[in-house]
Design a protein around this motif. Structure first.
Motif, mmCIF file in Angstrom:
data_model
loop_
_atom_site.group_PDB
_atom_site.id
_atom_site.type_symbol
_atom_site.label_atom_id
_atom_site.label_comp_id
_atom_site.label_asym_id
_atom_site.label_seq_id
_atom_site.Cartn_x
_atom_site.Cartn_y
_atom_site.Cartn_z
ATOM 1 N N MET A 146 -97.363 -63.781 -81.938
ATOM 2 C CA MET A 146 -96.141 -63.377 -81.245
ATOM 3 C C MET A 146 -95.990 -64.136 -79.931
ATOM 4 O O MET A 146 -94.902 -64.565 -79.565
ATOM 5 N N GLY A 147 -97.118 -64.295 -79.226
ATOM 6 C CA GLY A 147 -97.070 -65.018 -77.964
ATOM 7 C C GLY A 147 -96.684 -66.467 -78.149
ATOM 8 O O GLY A 147 -95.876 -67.014 -77.380
ATOM 9 N N ALA A 148 -97.257 -67.122 -79.159
ATOM 10 C CA ALA A 148 -96.932 -68.526 -79.416
ATOM 11 C C ALA A 148 -95.472 -68.686 -79.818
ATOM 12 O O ALA A 148 -94.793 -69.634 -79.392
ATOM 13 N N GLN A 149 -94.978 -67.752 -80.624
ATOM 14 C CA GLN A 149 -93.578 -67.815 -81.028
ATOM 15 C C GLN A 149 -92.650 -67.664 -79.824
ATOM 16 O O GLN A 149 -91.624 -68.345 -79.726
ATOM 17 N N ALA A 150 -93.027 -66.771 -78.910
ATOM 18 C CA ALA A 150 -92.217 -66.612 -77.696
ATOM 19 C C ALA A 150 -92.229 -67.884 -76.865
ATOM 20 O O ALA A 150 -91.196 -68.298 -76.310
ATOM 21 N N ASP A 151 -93.390 -68.521 -76.774
ATOM 22 C CA ASP A 151 -93.490 -69.780 -76.030
ATOM 23 C C ASP A 151 -92.644 -70.869 -76.678
ATOM 24 O O ASP A 151 -91.971 -71.653 -75.988
ATOM 25 N N ILE A 152 -92.674 -70.934 -78.009
ATOM 26 C CA ILE A 152 -91.863 -71.927 -78.722
ATOM 27 C C ILE A 152 -90.382 -71.702 -78.421
ATOM 28 O O ILE A 152 -89.632 -72.652 -78.160
ATOM 29 N N GLY A 153 -89.970 -70.443 -78.436
ATOM 30 C CA GLY A 153 -88.576 -70.138 -78.139
ATOM 31 C C GLY A 153 -88.167 -70.567 -76.744
ATOM 32 O O GLY A 153 -87.078 -71.125 -76.541
ATOM 33 N N ARG A 154 -89.037 -70.320 -75.773
ATOM 34 C CA ARG A 154 -88.732 -70.709 -74.399
ATOM 35 C C ARG A 154 -88.669 -72.229 -74.255
ATOM 36 O O ARG A 154 -87.789 -72.765 -73.576
ATOM 37 N N ILE A 155 -89.572 -72.939 -74.894
ATOM 38 C CA ILE A 155 -89.555 -74.404 -74.832
ATOM 39 C C ILE A 155 -88.267 -74.944 -75.438
ATOM 40 O O ILE A 155 -87.641 -75.873 -74.889
ATOM 41 N N CYS A 156 -87.850 -74.367 -76.547
ATOM 42 C CA CYS A 156 -86.591 -74.805 -77.157
ATOM 43 C C CYS A 156 -85.416 -74.563 -76.221
ATOM 44 O O CYS A 156 -84.495 -75.397 -76.134
ATOM 45 N N ASP A 161 -81.223 -76.884 -72.871
ATOM 46 C CA ASP A 161 -80.529 -76.880 -71.588
ATOM 47 C C ASP A 161 -80.552 -78.262 -70.948
ATOM 48 O O ASP A 161 -79.523 -78.780 -70.505
ATOM 49 N N CYS A 162 -81.733 -78.878 -70.910
ATOM 50 C CA CYS A 162 -81.853 -80.196 -70.267
ATOM 51 C C CYS A 162 -81.061 -81.260 -71.011
ATOM 52 O O CYS A 162 -80.374 -82.088 -70.390
ATOM 53 N N LEU A 163 -81.139 -81.255 -72.324
ATOM 54 C CA LEU A 163 -80.419 -82.259 -73.102
ATOM 55 C C LEU A 163 -78.914 -82.087 -72.955
ATOM 56 O O LEU A 163 -78.169 -83.076 -72.890
ATOM 57 N N ALA A 164 -78.454 -80.837 -72.880
ATOM 58 C CA ALA A 164 -77.020 -80.590 -72.715
ATOM 59 C C ALA A 164 -76.537 -81.023 -71.340
ATOM 60 O O ALA A 164 -75.430 -81.580 -71.200
ATOM 61 N N ARG A 165 -77.353 -80.808 -70.315
ATOM 62 C CA ARG A 165 -76.934 -81.138 -68.943
ATOM 63 C C ARG A 165 -77.110 -82.612 -68.595
ATOM 64 O O ARG A 165 -76.254 -83.214 -67.942
ATOM 65 N N TYR A 166 -78.245 -83.164 -69.008
ATOM 66 C CA TYR A 166 -78.627 -84.482 -68.478
ATOM 67 C C TYR A 166 -78.947 -85.524 -69.544
ATOM 68 O O TYR A 166 -79.119 -86.697 -69.205
ATOM 69 N N GLY A 167 -79.072 -85.122 -70.795
ATOM 70 C CA GLY A 167 -79.694 -85.986 -71.792
ATOM 71 C C GLY A 167 -78.788 -86.980 -72.465
ATOM 72 O O GLY A 167 -78.925 -87.231 -73.671
ATOM 73 N N ALA A 168 -77.891 -87.586 -71.717
ATOM 74 C CA ALA A 168 -76.942 -88.519 -72.321
ATOM 75 C C ALA A 168 -77.627 -89.708 -72.977
ATOM 76 O O ALA A 168 -77.100 -90.285 -73.922
ATOM 77 N N HIS A 169 -78.804 -90.074 -72.481
ATOM 78 C CA HIS A 169 -79.503 -91.243 -73.031
ATOM 79 C C HIS A 169 -80.683 -90.841 -73.916
ATOM 80 O O HIS A 169 -81.529 -91.670 -74.225
ATOM 81 N N GLY A 170 -80.747 -89.571 -74.278
ATOM 82 C CA GLY A 170 -81.703 -89.185 -75.295
ATOM 83 C C GLY A 170 -82.922 -88.442 -74.835
ATOM 84 O O GLY A 170 -83.595 -87.796 -75.643
ATOM 85 N N TYR A 171 -83.263 -88.508 -73.541
ATOM 86 C CA TYR A 171 -84.422 -87.778 -73.048
ATOM 87 C C TYR A 171 -83.952 -86.602 -72.196
ATOM 88 O O TYR A 171 -82.757 -86.394 -71.996
ATOM 89 N N LEU A 172 -84.879 -85.801 -71.717
ATOM 90 C CA LEU A 172 -84.508 -84.549 -71.067
ATOM 91 C C LEU A 172 -83.607 -84.751 -69.856
ATOM 92 O O LEU A 172 -82.738 -83.918 -69.578
ATOM 93 N N LEU A 197 -87.472 -77.233 -85.983
ATOM 94 C CA LEU A 197 -86.605 -77.298 -84.811
ATOM 95 C C LEU A 197 -85.163 -77.528 -85.235
ATOM 96 O O LEU A 197 -84.889 -78.057 -86.323
ATOM 97 N N ALA A 198 -84.243 -77.133 -84.356
ATOM 98 C CA ALA A 198 -82.837 -77.447 -84.576
ATOM 99 C C ALA A 198 -82.664 -78.967 -84.606
ATOM 100 O O ALA A 198 -83.460 -79.693 -84.005
ATOM 101 N N PRO A 199 -81.651 -79.469 -85.323
ATOM 102 C CA PRO A 199 -81.507 -80.924 -85.476
ATOM 103 C C PRO A 199 -81.549 -81.710 -84.177
ATOM 104 O O PRO A 199 -82.216 -82.750 -84.099
ATOM 105 N N ALA A 200 -80.868 -81.230 -83.137
ATOM 106 C CA ALA A 200 -80.855 -81.977 -81.868
ATOM 107 C C ALA A 200 -82.237 -82.018 -81.239
ATOM 108 O O ALA A 200 -82.629 -83.032 -80.646
ATOM 109 N N LEU A 201 -83.000 -80.941 -81.365
ATOM 110 C CA LEU A 201 -84.341 -80.896 -80.800
ATOM 111 C C LEU A 201 -85.315 -81.707 -81.641
ATOM 112 O O LEU A 201 -86.235 -82.336 -81.109
#
Length: 240
Positions: A146-156, A161-172, A197-201
C-alpha cells in the motif's frame, strides 16, 4: 575508473585547467543514490574520476571510510573537500558550474525543481524499501505494498504537473536537469517492477532511459557481474 568528456564551456572557462573531482559510487545495478550525481556529471560534461566500491562486501565499510566517515556513497572529492550527500553534491556542482544551468533558469521553475528533488530525497520510503533498484532484474508485480502504491501515485502526480507546466522539450523542466537525474532511479524501478504508466508518463520514462548519460549508466550496470544475493532474495520472496 573513468572520466567524462569535458564540456566545451568548462574547458574554455577553466583555460585547460581541469577541476579535480572524484566521485565515489557503489554498484551501478543497485546504488540509486550514486546514480543521481553520476548522471548529472555525465549529462553536463563535467569531468570526474569514477571510483566504484562494491556494496555488500566484507571490506565495503572500510573502503568507503577511506573517503567519508559518513559510511555511505556517493561521495564527491573536490580537491581536498569531501561532499557526501547526493543532493549536496548536485547543489555544489550547480554552483561551481553555473554556466551549464544544471537547474532550470527561471526562478520559480528552479524553486519547483528543488522542491521535488527535496521531496524525493527525504520521502518515498516505502518505494525505496519495497521496490529497491535492480536495473538488470525484472520483477513485475513485486513490491506493490500500500505504501509503495501511494508513493507511485505521488510520483505520477509530480511528473504530470511538471510536464504540463514546463515540459515543452520533453523533460520535467524542459531541458534535462538535476530533477530528471534525481528521478532516473525511479524510472529504473518502474521498469524493473513493471509499473504501468499513463502514455505521457511512459513516454517521459522512455526519454529518460534513452538520455545518453542514463543509457551509459544502464550499460555499466548491465556489464556488472557482482550481485547482492541477500538483496535479490528479499525481492524474490515478496508476495510468497
Amino acid at each position: 575508473m573513468q572520466e567524462t568528456a569535458i564540456h566545451p564551456a568548462i574547458a574554455a572557462l577553466m583555460k585547460d585547467q581541469r577541476p579535480s573531482l572524484k566521485l565515489v559510487i557503489g554498484n551501478k545495478n543497485y546504488s540509486s543514490w550514486s546514480m543521481r550525481p553520476w548522471v548529472v556529471m555525465r549529462a553536463f560534461g563535467i569531468p570526474f574520476e569514477e571510483i566504484r566500491i562494491l556494496l555488500g562486501q566484507g571490506d565495503t565499510t572500510s573502503k568507503i571510510a577511506d573517503y567519508s566517515l559518513a559510511g555511505k556513497v556517493p561521495v564527491l572529492i573536490a580537491n581536498e573537500h569531501v561532499i557526501w550527500d547526493s543532493l549536496a553534491i548536485c547543489e555544489y556542482l550547480a554552483e561551481q558550474f553555473s554556466i551549464l544551468n544544471l537547474w532550470p533558469q527561471d526562478v520559480l521553475a528552479r524553486a519547483h525543481a528543488r522542491s521535488i528533488c527535496a521531496e524525493m530525497h527525504s520521502g518515498f520510503s516505502s518505494l525505496r524499501f519495497d521496490m529497491p533498484m535492480n536495473i538488470k532484474g525484472r520483477f513485475p508485480g513485486k513490491g506493490r505494498t500500500m505504501g509503495a502504491q501511494a508513493d507511485i501515485g505521488r510520483i505520477c502526480e509530480i511528473w504530470e504537473d511538471c510536464l504540463a507546466r514546463y515540459g515543452a522539450h520533453g523533460y520535467l523542466f524542459g531541458a534535462f536537469s538535476i530533477a530528471d537525474a534525481y528521478f532516473a532511479p525511479v524510472v529504473m524501478r518502474f521498469r524493473t517492477y513493471g509499473v504501468a504508466l499513463a502514455p505521457a508518463l511512459e513516454a517521459y520514462a522512455d526519454r529518460v532511459i534513452a538520455h545518453p548519460a542514463v543509457a551509459h549508466w544502464i550499460h555499466g550496470a548491465e556489464m556488472e557481474t557482482e550481485t547482492l544475493p541477500m538483496h535479490d532474495a528479499r525481492i524474490e520472496r515478496q508476495g510468497e
